[in-house]
Write a protein that holds these residues in place. Sequence first.
Motif, PDB file in Angstrom:
ATOM      1  N   ASN A  36      26.381  23.279   0.843  1.00  0.00           N
ATOM      2  CA  ASN A  36      26.264  23.993  -0.419  1.00  0.00           C
ATOM      3  C   ASN A  36      26.295  23.034  -1.607  1.00  0.00           C
ATOM      4  N   LEU A  38      28.434  23.514  -4.261  1.00  0.00           N
ATOM      5  CA  LEU A  38      29.676  23.686  -5.016  1.00  0.00           C
ATOM      6  C   LEU A  38      30.278  22.348  -5.433  1.00  0.00           C
ATOM      7  N   ASP A  40      32.468  22.594  -8.457  1.00  0.00           N
ATOM      8  CA  ASP A  40      33.492  23.027  -9.403  1.00  0.00           C
ATOM      9  C   ASP A  40      34.833  22.951  -8.693  1.00  0.00           C
ATOM     10  N   LEU A  55      38.235  23.149  -3.596  1.00  0.00           N
ATOM     11  CA  LEU A  55      37.386  24.200  -4.129  1.00  0.00           C
ATOM     12  C   LEU A  55      37.591  25.464  -3.315  1.00  0.00           C
ATOM     13  N   LEU A  57      35.920  28.428  -1.464  1.00  0.00           N
ATOM     14  CA  LEU A  57      34.668  28.849  -0.831  1.00  0.00           C
ATOM     15  C   LEU A  57      34.918  30.211  -0.190  1.00  0.00           C
TER      16      LEU A  57
END
Length: 153
Positions: A36, A38, A40, A55, A57
């Motif tokens: 992915n 991601l 952040d 993170l 998920l």
Amino acid sequence: MAKEQPAVNKKLVELATFLVGDALCGMDILKIQEINKLIDMTTVPQAPNYVLGILNLRGQIITSIDLSKKLGLGVTNLSDDPRNIIVNSKGEHIGLLVKKISDVVQADTDKFEPPPANMGGIQGDYFTGVYKTVDKLIGILDVEKVLRLDERK
């Protein structure tokens, strides 16, 4: 009487390949939960310098590490649209941040060669071997060794 099937010598594996710095690496696609975008993340105080943070998920907490930094190849630039390869290691989900995802390569494990001690600046002990295609050399990443904490510390 039933005939025995001839033994198949070839052990094929699908390698997901990706760039870490300028090095082409690969791992068995079956070890990957997902890939992915991601990035952040929440930083983790006093974590090793290659840990970018954690993170969320879909409700699971994932620790994300910069694979380039862990392998001694600099830092992955977050503005270059990197990807997180999510793997499951010992019951924990880990994100391996890589520069770019490349192709899936079907490889014959009988043709894997031992890794050189130092693969272009990368610590060779993080690799189980190398696989040569017509135009590429793929370092086969040993995910468990990469994720092990440095015992020397």
